[in-house]
Scaffold this motif. Structure first.
Motif, PDB file in Angstrom:
ATOM      1  N   ASN A 257       0.455  -1.207  -0.053  1.00  0.00           N
ATOM      2  CA  ASN A 257      -0.161   0.246   0.070  1.00  0.00           C
ATOM      3  C   ASN A 257       0.635   1.271  -0.400  1.00  0.00           C
ATOM      4  N   VAL A 258       2.112   1.571  -0.337  1.00  0.00           N
ATOM      5  CA  VAL A 258       2.784   2.388  -0.340  1.00  0.00           C
ATOM      6  C   VAL A 258       3.272   3.184  -2.230  1.00  0.00           C
ATOM      7  N   THR A 259       2.699   3.786  -2.316  1.00  0.00           N
ATOM      8  CA  THR A 259       2.635   4.195  -3.122  1.00  0.00           C
ATOM      9  C   THR A 259       3.956   5.141  -3.588  1.00  0.00           C
ATOM     10  N   ASP A 260       3.842   6.414  -2.895  1.00  0.00           N
ATOM     11  CA  ASP A 260       4.192   7.236  -3.106  1.00  0.00           C
ATOM     12  C   ASP A 260       6.201   7.249  -3.132  1.00  0.00           C
ATOM     13  N   PHE A 261       6.473   6.501  -3.103  1.00  0.00           N
ATOM     14  CA  PHE A 261       7.904   6.219  -1.892  1.00  0.00           C
ATOM     15  C   PHE A 261       8.098   4.798  -3.518  1.00  0.00           C
ATOM     16  N   ALA A 262       9.444   4.406  -3.413  1.00  0.00           N
ATOM     17  CA  ALA A 262      10.716   3.903  -3.973  1.00  0.00           C
ATOM     18  C   ALA A 262      12.089   3.272  -3.308  1.00  0.00           C
ATOM     19  N   PRO A 263      12.367   1.973  -3.316  1.00  0.00           N
ATOM     20  CA  PRO A 263      13.823   1.624  -3.399  1.00  0.00           C
ATOM     21  C   PRO A 263      14.674   2.941  -4.102  1.00  0.00           C
ATOM     22  N   GLY A 264      15.396   3.804  -3.545  1.00  0.00           N
ATOM     23  CA  GLY A 264      16.520   3.926  -3.747  1.00  0.00           C
ATOM     24  C   GLY A 264      16.193   5.827  -3.381  1.00  0.00           C
ATOM     25  N   ASP A 265      15.086   6.427  -2.669  1.00  0.00           N
ATOM     26  CA  ASP A 265      14.774   7.681  -2.594  1.00  0.00           C
ATOM     27  C   ASP A 265      15.697   8.020  -1.450  1.00  0.00           C
ATOM     28  N   ARG A 266      16.026   9.202  -1.697  1.00  0.00           N
ATOM     29  CA  ARG A 266      16.593   9.810  -0.210  1.00  0.00           C
ATOM     30  C   ARG A 266      15.264  10.065   0.611  1.00  0.00           C
ATOM     31  N   VAL A 267      15.123   9.160   1.757  1.00  0.00           N
ATOM     32  CA  VAL A 267      14.527   9.937   2.509  1.00  0.00           C
ATOM     33  C   VAL A 267      14.784  10.901   4.627  1.00  0.00           C
ATOM     34  N   MET A 268      14.108  11.524   4.862  1.00  0.00           N
ATOM     35  CA  MET A 268      14.066  11.191   6.503  1.00  0.00           C
ATOM     36  C   MET A 268      12.710  11.839   7.185  1.00  0.00           C
ATOM     37  N   ALA A 269      12.908  11.056   8.128  1.00  0.00           N
ATOM     38  CA  ALA A 269      11.823   9.607   8.359  1.00  0.00           C
ATOM     39  C   ALA A 269      11.946  10.327  10.263  1.00  0.00           C
ATOM     40  N   GLN A 270      11.009  10.730  10.650  1.00  0.00           N
ATOM     41  CA  GLN A 270      10.991  11.311  12.174  1.00  0.00           C
ATOM     42  C   GLN A 270       9.688  10.184  13.114  1.00  0.00           C
ATOM     43  N   VAL A 271      10.348   9.449  14.116  1.00  0.00           N
ATOM     44  CA  VAL A 271       9.945   8.014  14.661  1.00  0.00           C
ATOM     45  C   VAL A 271       9.679   8.287  16.243  1.00  0.00           C
ATOM     46  N   GLU A 272       8.806   7.341  16.703  1.00  0.00           N
ATOM     47  CA  GLU A 272       8.603   7.145  17.991  1.00  0.00           C
ATOM     48  C   GLU A 272       9.170   6.945  18.848  1.00  0.00           C
ATOM     49  N   ASN A 273      10.514   5.738  18.296  1.00  0.00           N
ATOM     50  CA  ASN A 273      11.880   5.479  18.515  1.00  0.00           C
ATOM     51  C   ASN A 273      12.272   4.390  17.816  1.00  0.00           C
ATOM     52  N   GLY A 274      13.603   4.369  17.574  1.00  0.00           N
ATOM     53  CA  GLY A 274      14.120   2.783  15.749  1.00  0.00           C
ATOM     54  C   GLY A 274      15.686   3.838  15.290  1.00  0.00           C
ATOM     55  N   ALA A 275      15.931   4.734  15.584  1.00  0.00           N
ATOM     56  CA  ALA A 275      16.909   5.361  14.863  1.00  0.00           C
ATOM     57  C   ALA A 275      18.327   5.241  14.737  1.00  0.00           C
TER      58      ALA A 275
END
Ligand SMILES: NC(=O)c1ccc[n+]([C@@H]2O[C@H](COP(=O)([O-])OP(=O)(O)OC[C@H]3O[C@@H](n4cnc5c(N)ncnc54)[C@H](OP(=O)(O)O)[C@@H]3O)[C@@H](O)[C@H]2O)c1
Length: 333
Positions: free
Chosen positions: A75-93
């Protein structure tokens, strides 16, 4: 893959690096090869067990990261392998791989390094929400920022300047004064001056022709909170962001009534989880401010993956100006 894990709450050095199987993204999730992770003051609280939201142990801490997508879940449509991204998560970085919700992940603008992106997550979002959403800032107003050379503080200074504010920066050492001056603040307020209650108001009134400030952004609490309340203009707004100075202050509400002052609180992670669309809009605005040169993540030092405990220790001691970042598997450009 290597992953820091908290087995027992304690000092940063009590964490272990465990070798775990590759992670697998679930529906709506992304698997990211982490290149850099930002250190935040709340990480020290999570690791020591003093944070308000704690996951079951063992767990991997860390709230901000940047990297390259390895796989996308169903169900992920806006991203693909290889994309350079940043994310904010509760834990896990703090690991070589991390899972992020696609709606809490942002593609990096061209030219933004992974280290800059990892430093530009939680603190910039927090500062923007504090200023604009909670502080109801209007262009041209005067803003007082406490702890202005810290992570949230320096982000707030840059965003407020970028949005046309007159900015007064509260710091407590000459080194921090130099950092905020470089960021273009209009006045430096010395928070180490004796009798802060009186001295803060005197300094603010001197810098504002006796008018006071329209918005106070307070990541400190303690004495700064009460002193700043007395330095506000009519109809001013004070936003409680954190208690880096230690004590949780209380407020005499008669003071709010007399000067038509509003005090509000911010818990940014609630906005992240409840209003991802709004958080995305703010991130786009932050990227625009970065492209315009107004927002420049100030990275005091990059640490290697194995030096995470040292980096966390410096942050817990309040010895970091701007941000500390760990790089994962070498340079994170
Ligand atoms: N509400 C939210 O959603 C949210 C989100 C992120 C962070 N926070 C909170 O915001 C606070 C700041 O986080 P941060 O990442 O900016 O931390 P940080 O990078 O460690 O910055 C804290 C700053 O506060 C200064 N400071 C500490 N005690 C002080 C005192 N007694 N008087 C004057 N300055 C003092 C430090 O200066 P020195 O170098 O002189 O010690 C440092 O510049 C934390 O309490 C954190 O938990 C809240």
């Amino acid at each position: 893959m290597r992953s820091y894990r908290v087995w027992e709450h304690g000092a940063p050095s009590s964490m272990r690096i465990d070798i775990l199987p590759d992670l697998a993204p679930g529906p709506g999730e992304l698997l990211v090869d982490v290149k850099a992770a930002g250190i935040n003051f709340p990480d020290t609280l999570v690791i020591s067990g003093k944070y308000q939201v704690l996951p079951p142990r063992p767990f991997t801490p860390g709230k901000d990261f940047a990297g390259v997508i390895r796989a996308v879940g169903p169900n992920v449509t806006d991203f693909a392998p290889g994309d350079r991204v940043m994310a904010q998560v509760e834990n896990g970085a703090f690991a070589e791989q991390a899972i992020a919700r696609a709606d809490q992940t942002y593609k990096l603008p061209d030219g933004m390094s992974f280290t800059a992106a990892a430093a530009m997550g939680l603190v910039y979002q927090t500062a923007h929400f504090a200023l604009v959403e909670r502080g109801q800032y209007k262009r041209g107003e005067t803003v007082l920022v406490g702890g202005a050379a810290g992570g949230v503080g320096l982000a707030a200074v840059q965003i407020a300047k970028g949005l046309g504010a007159r900015v007064l920066a509260g710091v407590r050492s000459p080194q921090e004064g130099a950092v905020v001056r470089e960021a273009g603040v209009d006045a430096v307020i010395d928070l180490s001056a004796p009798d802060l209650r009186e001295s803060l108001r005197a300094q603010v009134h001197k810098a504002t022709d006796g008018r006071g400030v329209d918005v106070v952004l307070d990541p400190l609490g303690a004495e700064f909170f009460s002193a700043a309340l007395r330095a506000m203009a009519w109809c001013g707004r004070l936003v409680v962001i954190g208690f880096a100075a230690g004590d949780i202050p209380s407020v005499k509400v008669n003071y709010l009534l007399v000067k038509n002052i509003a005090v509000s609180g911010l818990q940014w992670s609630d906005y992240r989880d409840r209003t991802p669309v709004r958080v995305h809009a703010v991130q786009s605005e932050l990227f625009d401010l970065w492209r315009a040169g107004a927002v420049k993540p100030y990275i005091m030092r990059e640490f290697a993956f194995g030096e995470l405990a040292d980096a966390l220790h410096l942050v817990s001691e309040g010895k970091v100006h701007g941000k500390a970042v760990i790089t994962v598997n070498g340079t994170a450009s």
